[in-house]
Scaffold this motif. Structure first.
Motif, PDB file in Angstrom:
ATOM      1  N   VAL A  28       5.374   1.559  -3.670  1.00 30.93           N
ATOM      2  CA  VAL A  28       6.463   1.288  -4.605  1.00 30.93           C
ATOM      3  C   VAL A  28       6.155   0.069  -5.460  1.00 30.93           C
ATOM      4  N   SER A  29       5.429  -0.904  -4.904  1.00 32.04           N
ATOM      5  CA  SER A  29       5.098  -2.106  -5.661  1.00 32.04           C
ATOM      6  C   SER A  29       4.087  -1.816  -6.756  1.00 32.04           C
ATOM      7  N   VAL A  30       3.057  -1.051  -6.433  1.00 31.55           N
ATOM      8  CA  VAL A  30       2.020  -0.727  -7.417  1.00 31.55           C
ATOM      9  C   VAL A  30       2.608   0.120  -8.548  1.00 31.55           C
ATOM     10  N   LEU A  31       3.354   1.160  -8.196  1.00 31.40           N
ATOM     11  CA  LEU A  31       3.926   2.027  -9.230  1.00 31.40           C
ATOM     12  C   LEU A  31       4.899   1.275 -10.130  1.00 31.40           C
ATOM     13  N   SER A  32       5.768   0.470  -9.526  1.00 29.74           N
ATOM     14  CA  SER A  32       6.732  -0.278 -10.330  1.00 29.74           C
ATOM     15  C   SER A  32       6.033  -1.302 -11.217  1.00 29.74           C
ATOM     16  N   MET A  33       4.925  -1.837 -10.739  1.00 33.65           N
ATOM     17  CA  MET A  33       4.175  -2.797 -11.541  1.00 33.65           C
ATOM     18  C   MET A  33       3.510  -2.118 -12.730  1.00 33.65           C
ATOM     19  N   LEU A  34       2.900  -0.970 -12.495  1.00 34.29           N
ATOM     20  CA  LEU A  34       2.233  -0.249 -13.579  1.00 34.29           C
ATOM     21  C   LEU A  34       3.223   0.165 -14.669  1.00 34.29           C
ATOM     22  N   VAL A  35       4.342   0.748 -14.252  1.00 32.77           N
ATOM     23  CA  VAL A  35       5.357   1.150 -15.228  1.00 32.77           C
ATOM     24  C   VAL A  35       5.953  -0.085 -15.897  1.00 32.77           C
ATOM     25  N   GLY A  36       6.131  -1.162 -15.121  1.00 34.56           N
ATOM     26  CA  GLY A  36       6.668  -2.388 -15.686  1.00 34.56           C
ATOM     27  C   GLY A  36       5.758  -2.987 -16.737  1.00 34.56           C
ATOM     28  N   ILE A  37       4.441  -2.889 -16.545  1.00 34.51           N
ATOM     29  CA  ILE A  37       3.495  -3.408 -17.530  1.00 34.51           C
ATOM     30  C   ILE A  37       3.629  -2.656 -18.846  1.00 34.51           C
TER      31      ILE A  37
END
Length: 233
Positions: A28-37
């Protein structure tokens, strides 16, 4: 007062479940970070744009995300939307909240990165025949990401740690699994000590991986920035 007796064998037997929770935390952290970027790039450009509507809408997102507790956003996604018939799973609720917060925080970081690049580089890229997308892709964005790489890494660590708030809506991440296992075994101290150690190890591994990526991806980046400045200014 009786001394506390540690029973680590209970934690060891449940370690596979803790690892499964740690995987969910990273996922969840990696996916949210990628979309957040991706969201942050558009938010930063929107706030810097000459369009008052885009700037206003971007500012609303940024201000709300930077001045609202992450826990409140998770509750709004899980309980608030449920009041309107939109029922998100615990995972999606945490994911949506982290994307919203990551996008807002990174947008201001990216905006500072964009503004640190002389505008003459963009103008020179256009004069060389590049369109706006090509100029940002080949000239502006590489330099911007080089300059904000370390703050972006810190934001990723923050995202990993804040995902633990998913325990309050029932997400089966590392914190959620820790809570479930300690409530059934009554070995609270042992489980939370191990969980804290796992968060620490995850954070350190992410920092180490970020260091390796930085050495490989940005190798010679200062030289490249010198070439950009020489050719385009």
């Amino acid at each position: 007062m009786d001394s506390y007796n540690f029973h680590w064998s209970v934690v060891w037997d449940a370690f596979p479940q803790l690892l499964g929770g740690a995987f969910t935390t990273l996922h969840v952290s990696v996916l949210s970070m990628l979309v957040g970027i991706v969201a942050a790039v558009f938010l930063a450009l929107g706030k810097m744009s000459n369009s008052k509507i885009l700037s206003f809408l971007s500012s609303i997102w940024i201000e709300l995300s930077r001045n609202t507790p992450a826990l409140f956003l998770i509750y709004m996604a899980y309980f608030g939307l449920g009041a309107y018939g939109i029922h998100l799973s615990p995972y999606l609720s945490v994911f949506a909240a982290l994307v919203f917060v990551n996008g807002g925080y990174l947008a201001e970081t990216f905006r500072g990165g964009f503004q640190s690049i002389p505008p003459t580089q963009y103008n020179a890229a256009r004069s060389l025949g590049m369109n706006s997308v090509q100029a940002y892709r080949h000239i502006i964005l590489p330099q911007m990401f080089r300059r904000i790489y370390h703050p972006m890494t810190n934001q990723f660590i923050w995202s990993i740690l804040m995902s633990s708030l998913g325990i309050l809506v029932g997400m089966n991440d590392l914190s959620g699994e820790t809570q479930r296992l300690q409530s059934s075994s009554f070995r609270t101290l042992e489980f939370f000590i191990v969980a804290a150690a796992m968060y620490y190890v995850i954070a350190k591994l992410v920092l180490f991986a970020a260091h390796l990526v930085s050495k490989r991806v940005f190798k010679g980046s200062y030289h490249n920035e010198f070439i950009y400045s020489y050719l385009l200014e």
